[in-house]
Motif scaffolding. Structure first.
Motif, mmCIF file in Angstrom:
data_model
loop_
_atom_site.group_PDB
_atom_site.id
_atom_site.type_symbol
_atom_site.label_atom_id
_atom_site.label_comp_id
_atom_site.label_asym_id
_atom_site.label_seq_id
_atom_site.Cartn_x
_atom_site.Cartn_y
_atom_site.Cartn_z
ATOM 1 N N ARG A 53 37.201 10.851 -78.171
ATOM 2 C CA ARG A 53 37.832 12.171 -78.124
ATOM 3 C C ARG A 53 39.038 12.204 -77.180
ATOM 4 N N THR A 63 33.041 15.062 -70.644
ATOM 5 C CA THR A 63 34.092 15.002 -71.661
ATOM 6 C C THR A 63 34.987 16.236 -71.614
ATOM 7 N N ASP A 64 34.398 17.417 -71.511
ATOM 8 C CA ASP A 64 35.197 18.647 -71.498
ATOM 9 C C ASP A 64 36.142 18.674 -70.298
ATOM 10 N N TRP A 65 35.648 18.254 -69.136
ATOM 11 C CA TRP A 65 36.508 18.202 -67.952
ATOM 12 C C TRP A 65 37.664 17.226 -68.161
ATOM 13 N N TRP A 67 31.113 10.096 -70.921
ATOM 14 C CA TRP A 67 32.101 10.871 -71.675
ATOM 15 C C TRP A 67 32.287 10.250 -73.048
ATOM 16 N N ARG A 75 32.494 24.070 -63.569
ATOM 17 C CA ARG A 75 31.641 23.649 -64.678
ATOM 18 C C ARG A 75 31.298 22.163 -64.566
ATOM 19 N N ALA A 76 32.283 21.357 -64.213
ATOM 20 C CA ALA A 76 32.066 19.913 -64.142
ATOM 21 C C ALA A 76 31.137 19.524 -63.002
ATOM 22 N N ALA A 86 37.193 25.045 -64.371
ATOM 23 C CA ALA A 86 36.882 23.747 -64.973
ATOM 24 C C ALA A 86 36.163 22.843 -63.974
ATOM 25 N N LEU A 116 39.016 16.209 -70.922
ATOM 26 C CA LEU A 116 39.963 16.746 -71.893
ATOM 27 C C LEU A 116 40.848 17.813 -71.257
ATOM 28 N N TRP A 117 40.244 18.669 -70.452
ATOM 29 C CA TRP A 117 41.029 19.716 -69.775
ATOM 30 C C TRP A 117 42.029 19.065 -68.824
ATOM 31 N N GLU A 123 46.736 22.663 -74.401
ATOM 32 C CA GLU A 123 45.312 22.995 -74.386
ATOM 33 C C GLU A 123 44.487 21.879 -75.031
ATOM 34 N N ILE A 124 43.183 21.943 -74.794
ATOM 35 C CA ILE A 124 42.274 20.926 -75.344
ATOM 36 C C ILE A 124 42.419 20.840 -76.861
#
Length: 380
Positions: free
Chosen positions: A19, A261-263, A15, A253-254, A250, A265-266, A375-376
């Motif tokens: 960020r 990283t997106d997970w 990750w 997707r993960a 989410a 952040l969510w 939100e992210i």
């Protein structure tokens, strides 16, 4: 689709730590605010708040899985497990089990997460179930563990877990990482990142025949609290329930990648939102104490029962406000008595009246700002 556990680098998640820096800072800032506000609670209010938070978590983490529990039964069971006085109502196995898991989680939050804890939680979560082969132990069945939706003739596979033969080894690796990543461990990780990573890792292994979602969310709650000098309940389940569709999306997707990283952040955004919900609950309890102190010695038993029932509904209160019919149901009072009781409560400042005739509604004299979704983009 190739799942994360099928990829060559599994379980080496990666990750972009920079960020997540703002999210981690906001979370710790929120902890400081919650600690400061909580200092104004007396022992009785603090105990009441803990029971409220545990019961909300128990009910909402079950609701995420589509299971509806009785709120009063869950609270009664929690009080019993804490050794507190309460009614002697009979509690169904599902309510008793999830209540016991919540008490176990919060009373032993500082203890290490190990196999015995997870197996104990599993027994609590599936309490009363007779349709499972493996209770309080990892799954052993030969069929693939899949999360599926849609018609039988054209199912959609949202996730497939590793075969049962791999679970023991996978969980050893997971629990070893949990110990190493704790504060003071050999490779400590910041609270939000550790809790978010643990959640997706545990859900990817899916070690139990059922109950993995509830246990995975309990793991996140435990790890968030462990990362703080003074453990504070975050209350993730209620926020995840409010965003259930996005939560499942989410996770799905993960499950397909090791770069998460997106997970994270969510997950961080929802943890901060949950933290703000919990802070609002603390402020609500303080407001309740002020209101009830102002009414001390001025209420009859019916009025006090109704006021406590309204406070029990939490900051969001009765949907649509308290009506005369609601009051009669709560207290058993006849129409004329209800009219007098409610008018007196308004005169004492215990309730605020709006509307006329059949549209008349009564509200607590407490203003609580709604918690907006985090939100992210808010963490950039």
């Amino acid at each position: 689709m190739t799942w994360n556990w099928q990829q060559p680098d599994w379980p080496n998640f990666s990750w972009d730590a920079p960020r997540l820096q703002k999210a981690e800072a906001l979370f710790l800032e929120g902890v400081g605010i919650a600690i400061g506000v909580s200092r104004h609670l007396d022992e009785a209010d603090r105990s009441s708040l803990e029971i409220e938070l545990m019961s909300h978590e128990a009910i909402d983490t079950s609701a995420i899985e589509g299971e509806t529990l009785d709120r009063d039964s869950v609270q009664s069971s929690i009080r019993r497990h804490l050794g507190l006085a309460g009614d002697q109502r009979r509690v169904k196995p599902a309510e008793a089990g999830i209540a016991e898991m919540m008490v176990d989680l919060y009373e032993r939050v500082a203890e290490p997460l190990d196999r015995a804890t997870l197996d104990r939680w599993h027994r609590h979560v599936v309490n009363g179930r007779t349709d499972l082969a493996d209770i309080g132990r990892y799954r052993s069945g030969g069929d693939p563990m899949q999360i599926v939706s849609g018609p039988i003739h054209r199912p959609k596979i949202h996730f497939e877990a590793p075969p049962a033969a791999r679970v023991e080894e996978e969980m050893v690796g997971f629990l070893t990482w949990i110990e190493r990543s704790r504060p003071g461990g050999s490779t400590p990780i910041t609270p939000l990142t550790r809790a978010g990573l643990a959640h997706i890792w545990f859900e990817s292994i899916h070690p139990y025949e059922d109950g993995n979602g509830r246990i995975g969310r309990a793991i996140s709650e435990k790890l968030l609290a462990q990362g703080l000098h003074t453990p504070i309940v975050t209350g993730m389940a209620s926020t995840l329930l409010a965003h259930r569709k996005a939560y499942y999306a989410a996770l799905e997707r993960a499950h397909g990648a090791l770069e998460i990283t997106d997970w994270l952040l969510w997950f961080a955004a929802k943890a901060i939102e949950a933290q703000r919900r919990t802070l609002r609950q603390v402020e609500f309890v303080l407001a309740k104490a002020r209101v009830m102190e102002g009414l001390r010695g001025k209420l009859n038993d019916r009025q006090e029962r109704a006021m406590l029932r309204m406070f029990a509904a939490g900051p969001d209160g009765f949907v649509g406000g308290l009506s005369a019919a609601n009051y009669m149901t709560i207290t058993g009072a006849p129409t004329a008595t209800t009219t007098r009781d409610l008018a007196a409560l308004v005169g004492l400042g215990g309730l605020v009246r709006t509307g006329e005739q059949k549209g008349t509604r009564y509200w607590l004299p407490i203003e609580t700002a709604p918690i907006g979704s985090v939100e992210i983009a808010d963490l950039a």
